[in-house]
Design a protein around this motif. Structure first.
Motif, PDB file in Angstrom:
ATOM      1  N   ARG A 148      -8.646   7.557   1.067  1.00  0.00           N
ATOM      2  CA  ARG A 148      -8.076   6.434   0.342  1.00  0.00           C
ATOM      3  C   ARG A 148      -8.474   6.602  -1.112  1.00  0.00           C
ATOM      4  N   ASP A 205       5.637   3.195   1.714  1.00  0.00           N
ATOM      5  CA  ASP A 205       5.017   1.967   1.238  1.00  0.00           C
ATOM      6  C   ASP A 205       4.949   0.970   2.385  1.00  0.00           C
ATOM      7  N   VAL A 240      -4.106   7.530   0.581  1.00  0.00           N
ATOM      8  CA  VAL A 240      -3.701   6.128   0.614  1.00  0.00           C
ATOM      9  C   VAL A 240      -4.127   5.494  -0.706  1.00  0.00           C
ATOM     10  N   THR A 241      -3.163   4.887  -1.403  1.00  0.00           N
ATOM     11  CA  THR A 241      -3.444   4.325  -2.720  1.00  0.00           C
ATOM     12  C   THR A 241      -2.888   2.914  -2.827  1.00  0.00           C
ATOM     13  N   ALA A 242      -3.202   2.294  -3.935  1.00  0.00           N
ATOM     14  CA  ALA A 242      -2.524   1.053  -4.286  1.00  0.00           C
ATOM     15  C   ALA A 242      -1.062   1.350  -4.574  1.00  0.00           C
ATOM     16  N   HIS A 243      -0.240   0.323  -4.625  1.00  0.00           N
ATOM     17  CA  HIS A 243       1.146   0.496  -5.049  1.00  0.00           C
ATOM     18  C   HIS A 243       1.182   0.495  -6.576  1.00  0.00           C
ATOM     19  N   GLN A 287      -6.548  -2.524  -4.537  1.00  0.00           N
ATOM     20  CA  GLN A 287      -6.852  -1.320  -3.785  1.00  0.00           C
ATOM     21  C   GLN A 287      -6.509  -1.495  -2.304  1.00  0.00           C
ATOM     22  N   PRO A 288      -6.155  -0.401  -1.633  1.00  0.00           N
ATOM     23  CA  PRO A 288      -5.810  -0.498  -0.205  1.00  0.00           C
ATOM     24  C   PRO A 288      -7.013  -0.913   0.616  1.00  0.00           C
ATOM     25  N   TRP A 305       1.513  -4.339  10.107  1.00  0.00           N
ATOM     26  CA  TRP A 305       1.902  -3.513   8.972  1.00  0.00           C
ATOM     27  C   TRP A 305       3.303  -2.958   9.194  1.00  0.00           C
ATOM     28  N   THR A 328       1.261   5.141   0.873  1.00  0.00           N
ATOM     29  CA  THR A 328       0.660   6.251   1.614  1.00  0.00           C
ATOM     30  C   THR A 328       1.427   7.532   1.286  1.00  0.00           C
ATOM     31  N   VAL A 332       0.865  -1.182   0.000  1.00  0.00           N
ATOM     32  CA  VAL A 332       0.000   0.000   0.000  1.00  0.00           C
ATOM     33  C   VAL A 332       0.903   1.234   0.000  1.00  0.00           C
TER      34      VAL A 332
END
Length: 313
Positions: free
Chosen positions: A288, A243, A208-211, A218-219, A252, A198, A196
């Motif tokens: 997000r 990340d 906050v997004t996907a990588h 999706q996160p 996490w 950030t 993820v």
């Protein structure tokens, strides 16, 4: 705020295609956009012409291709000659871009790491000894070669010095002139699922997004960043990405910090979302990707502090 993006090589008055949607989103938000000759800084041949389309500005943010720390410093100097001041100083950029700069602040939330200065075998073997034994992941100060996992990234056991050095040699060969700083050995941790990304502005998580490597993942809708928030604020950097990956024990972990100016945006996140996060005049709560508010208290304390600062001015 002014957004700086690389110019298209064939059409130098237009933004590079990769950043064109961010430039358009900035214009739609009433933010000035200017293009620079990115390649001139990479070649080390930058002069005033490389930034001659940049107007005077007190708060410029670069969104473009990666630059080495010394190349970014040259960009900042050239912009200063135009009367433009960037939000991220060369010292800030180096601390965000190179692992030895950001590691101390988040040491408790990221795999144990040791590093060398330079690429000699003796220093590398000392680093192996410092890490002890067991598997490790190899990189340099700014980048890994994870797409060459078994030959130039993963070391099954740093106690096997000859095997470890073979991986280091291949890594050094692949990085070539792009090799940055020295070798970095990171203790291997087992992660599950996609990373993820950030996005942090002034110590607050704004997006906050996907990588970018896995834009289709999706996160999670519930991602509590409270454990890492204080460490991210301790970095004291104006614009960075962190990340995160979920370790197999359910915790996490931060696997990478990067300067936000050169961190890629996943195509599954609209450009307007990132521009809104960057715009410090817009104090919207962190979101997000997709526009939904983050669940829980993610970034809440930093958000309240920003509001208090704004009300006091």
């Amino acid at each position: 705020m002014m957004l700086l993006v690389p110019a298209d090589v064939l059409r130098p008055r237009r933004p590079d295609e990769h950043f064109a949607d961010e430039a358009e989103a900035a214009r739609q938000a009433g933010i000035d956009v200017a293009v620079i000759d990115h390649d001139a800084f990479v070649r080390g041949q930058a002069d005033g012409a490389a930034v001659d389309r940049v107007p005077k500005s007190a708060d410029a943010v670069y969104r473009g291709w990666m630059l080495r720390s010394e190349q970014y410093a040259a960009l900042v100097r050239a912009l200063a000659g135009r009367g433009a001041t960037v939000r991220t100083s060369p010292e800030h950029y180096r601390r965000a871009h190179e692992l030895p700069g950001w590691y101390p602040a988040i040491e408790g939330h990221t795999p144990e790491s040791v590093w060398t200065s330079g690429d000699d075998r003796r220093g590398f073997l000392h680093a192996c000894a410092a890490l002890g034994c067991g598997p490790a992941v190899l990189r340099d100060y700014s980048k890994s070669m994870k797409h060459y996992w078994h030959e130039a990234s993963f070391i099954p056991d740093v106690a096997d010095r000859d095997a470890a050095w073979r991986v280091a040699g291949r890594f050094r060969q692949l990085r070539g002139d792009d090799f940055a700083g020295g070798f970095v050995l990171r203790q291997f941790e087992s992660f599950v699922g996609a990373e993820v990304r950030t996005w942090w502005v002034e110590g607050s998580c704004r997006l906050v997004t996907a990588h970018p490597d896995t834009p289709e993942h999706q996160p999670p809708t519930k991602l509590d960043l409270a454990a890492v928030e204080a460490s991210m604020q301790a970095l004291d950097l104006p614009f960075v990405t962190a990340d995160l990956a979920l370790r197999d024990d359910g915790r996490w972990r931060i696997v990478e910090i990067g300067d936000g100016q050169v961190s890629d945006r996943p195509r599954s996140t609209a450009a307007a979302e990132l521009i809104a996060a960057l715009n410090t005049e817009d104090r919207a709560q962190p979101t997000r990707s997709g526009g939904n508010l983050l669940d829980g208290d993610v970034g809440l304390h930093a958000w309240k502090r920003m509001l208090a600062r704004r009300e006091s001015t």
